[in-house]
Design a protein around this motif. Sequence first.
Motif, short mmCIF file in Angstrom:
data_model
loop_
_atom_site.label_atom_id
_atom_site.label_comp_id
_atom_site.label_asym_id
_atom_site.label_seq_id
_atom_site.Cartn_x
_atom_site.Cartn_y
_atom_site.Cartn_z
N PRO A 81 0.82 -1.22 0.00
CA PRO A 81 0.00 0.00 0.00
C PRO A 81 0.85 1.27 0.00
N VAL A 82 0.22 2.36 -0.38
CA VAL A 82 0.84 3.69 -0.29
C VAL A 82 0.74 4.16 1.16
N ALA A 83 1.85 4.60 1.72
CA ALA A 83 1.89 5.01 3.12
C ALA A 83 1.23 6.37 3.32
N THR A 84 0.71 6.57 4.52
CA THR A 84 0.12 7.84 4.91
C THR A 84 1.20 8.85 5.26
N TYR A 85 1.09 10.03 4.67
CA TYR A 85 1.94 11.16 5.03
C TYR A 85 1.01 12.35 5.30
N GLY A 86 0.69 12.57 6.56
CA GLY A 86 -0.11 13.73 6.94
C GLY A 86 -1.59 13.54 6.71
N GLY A 87 -2.32 14.65 6.93
CA GLY A 87 -3.77 14.64 6.80
C GLY A 87 -4.44 14.85 8.15
N ARG A 88 -5.73 14.57 8.21
CA ARG A 88 -6.50 14.73 9.44
C ARG A 88 -6.34 13.48 10.31
N ASN A 89 -5.15 13.30 10.82
CA ASN A 89 -4.85 12.13 11.64
C ASN A 89 -4.88 12.52 13.11
N MET A 90 -5.00 11.49 13.95
CA MET A 90 -5.02 11.72 15.39
C MET A 90 -3.80 11.13 16.08
N ALA A 91 -3.47 9.89 15.74
CA ALA A 91 -2.42 9.18 16.46
C ALA A 91 -1.13 9.06 15.67
N ILE A 92 -1.15 9.41 14.39
CA ILE A 92 0.07 9.49 13.60
C ILE A 92 0.20 10.92 13.08
N ASP A 93 1.33 11.25 12.49
CA ASP A 93 1.64 12.65 12.19
C ASP A 93 0.59 13.28 11.28
N PRO A 94 0.00 14.41 11.72
CA PRO A 94 -1.02 15.09 10.93
C PRO A 94 -0.44 16.25 10.13
N GLY A 95 -1.33 16.92 9.40
CA GLY A 95 -0.97 18.19 8.78
C GLY A 95 -0.68 18.10 7.29
N PRO A 96 -0.25 19.23 6.71
CA PRO A 96 -0.03 19.33 5.26
C PRO A 96 1.34 18.78 4.86
N LYS A 97 1.55 17.50 5.09
CA LYS A 97 2.84 16.89 4.80
C LYS A 97 3.10 16.82 3.29
N ASP A 98 4.37 16.87 2.94
CA ASP A 98 4.80 16.79 1.55
C ASP A 98 4.52 15.39 1.00
N GLN A 99 3.81 15.33 -0.12
CA GLN A 99 3.41 14.04 -0.68
C GLN A 99 4.42 13.46 -1.66
N ARG A 100 5.56 14.10 -1.82
CA ARG A 100 6.53 13.56 -2.78
C ARG A 100 7.05 12.18 -2.36
N LEU A 101 7.14 11.94 -1.05
CA LEU A 101 7.56 10.62 -0.61
C LEU A 101 6.50 9.57 -0.94
N ALA A 102 5.23 9.92 -0.73
CA ALA A 102 4.16 9.00 -1.10
C ALA A 102 4.16 8.75 -2.60
N GLU A 103 4.38 9.81 -3.36
CA GLU A 103 4.34 9.74 -4.82
C GLU A 103 5.48 8.88 -5.39
N SER A 104 6.52 8.66 -4.60
CA SER A 104 7.64 7.84 -5.08
C SER A 104 7.30 6.35 -5.11
N HIS A 105 6.16 5.97 -4.55
CA HIS A 105 5.71 4.57 -4.60
C HIS A 105 5.55 4.18 -6.07
N PRO A 106 6.08 3.03 -6.49
CA PRO A 106 6.03 2.67 -7.92
C PRO A 106 4.63 2.52 -8.48
N ASP A 107 3.65 2.22 -7.62
CA ASP A 107 2.25 2.11 -8.06
C ASP A 107 1.40 3.13 -7.32
#
Length: 598
Positions: free
Chosen positions: A422-448
């Motif tokens: 799966p594509v990992a979560t980077y930011g967003g409206r989260n409560m128990a993991i890191d929230p906020g306007p995180k940079d999605q370039r790391l998520a986008e590096s997923h081959p699919d």
Amino acid sequence: MFDFVDPETGARGFQTMLSMRDGTRLNTFVFRPADGERFPVILQRTPYGIAKQDGSANHDVSQGWLPSTAEPLRGSILRGWKKITSRGYAAVYQDTRGRFGSEGEDRVYADDASDGWDTLAWISEQDWTNGRVGMSGSSAGATTTYAAASTKHPSLRAFWAQVGGSSIYDDVVCEGQSIEMERLWLWVAKNIPGLSASHREAARTRAGLSDAEMDDAAARAMARYNRLDAARIENPPFTSSEEWMRLPLSDYPDFAVWQPFLNEIITHPAPDEFRAAHNFRASIEIPGFHVTSWYDIFLTSVIAAFTEIQMRVGNQRLWIGPNDHYFIYEEQFWPRDPYFDWFGHWLKNEGSPLLNEPPVYFSPRAWTDDPQEYAADDWKYTDGWPLSEAVKKRLYLGVNGTISNDVSDDGARTYTYNPRKPVATYGGRNMAIDPGPKDQRLAESHPDYGLVYRCDPLNTAMTIAGPVSVDLHVSSNCLDTDFVAKLIEEKEDGEAALLMDGVTRAMLRNGTDRVQHLKSGEIVKLTIFLGHIYHTLEVGSCLRVDVTSSNFPRRARNTNSGNLILAKDGDKDIRVAQNTVHHGSGLPNVVNFWVLPA
């Protein structure tokens, strides 16, 4: 009668085990002002403990919870009994069922409406109340407040609910009919120590374990929690963690032993009577003060409560600040503290400026990178949400990856979704993991990763102010899959800041209990709701919409099996999906949002 007299304020307190309609007794503290006999009351019910949270003083009213002087606004219980009694109110605290000093089993909000009614009924019969009761709470305490308010007990005149769920399953646990995983797993594990002796015994008997085996399960659960939490720092985060990736979700080791209701929580994938019973806002008819933040996990639930109740009966207020769920506990979050103004008006007939102000007050900054230096000096008033001056805008997603005012040419774009990767979560409206306007370039590096759509760089700044949704025309080679949409501001330096995201489970795309499996070659329309925001995109930035099928572990993985109850799926049920977005004049794919006139 009094177990405790505070030497500083003279406030008087006592503890009682309050019987509910089924005979279960709930641990309750009552604090009364030093002088007087009959008072308005502020009730607060919480699963987080009304005394010391280590459980060492569950029934000792002299140890009743108070906020620290360094953080006076922090806590599920708000303002504390000393401030409440000093203002001429009686303060009532209660451990919810199955938590800390209370009897019964903790069923995570399932009993909080009826227990709330029974507690209000008891308060209304006491000779120290004048018959006017308010309720307040934060996070879980807000959800118990919404629950009690839904019962329409005549003594409850007003409430205050901040960063909590008003319809906990429809809005949060099953948002988009997908399981919201990160909060559930970390929250359930972290709260095992607060389960009461009676809950422990019921869970032990059900599991057929000895006391020593229950202790071992608790230790293993905490070790699992620590490994789950540590997975955030891996690269990529979460997706290589055995604890996060384990299937099935149901009967999760150790967690489900101590909290058997976890299985119930995750096995209602479609709207049903169970979920409807937790839609507390549907029947509330009293004045309410609702507070949330732009990256709070409960944002949509709080706004929905305000909107629906305001439309139905009026007398609601909504304040929205920046940042995440926890920033609300910082003093600098608030332009001012209106807590006692609110209750003073509704419980004591005092004048309040709140009643002369527009009902919505919000921060025009959705996020601040420097919360310690934040000053709430730029908030704006408005009569409703979305803003009356906002204009609805529709932009089309193009087959060539564009976002524009024009309907796309015909064509299709396909990507692979493998639930094992799966594509990992980077930011967003989260409560128990890191929230906020995180940079999605790391998520986008997923081959699919999925599909990216972007507009041309903006010539003028653009302010989005309101709800956002994405309409897609899609197909898949699987019976079911998820479609996730992200709204992103891609800045001139390449940063891809996540503004918001949403999900729709394809086979439950109509938001009802009607199952509509995908068929090979069939194109269907679905809508993904992303939430609400007020945010100004900078000149030179691009508005971007990404479409993918996983955002893990914010959302549990869809195995693509087509089975209704995904929580019971194991690794053998996983199917690899080829998911397609179809474009053309008859198949418009649209991002819908509200903007302020330039």
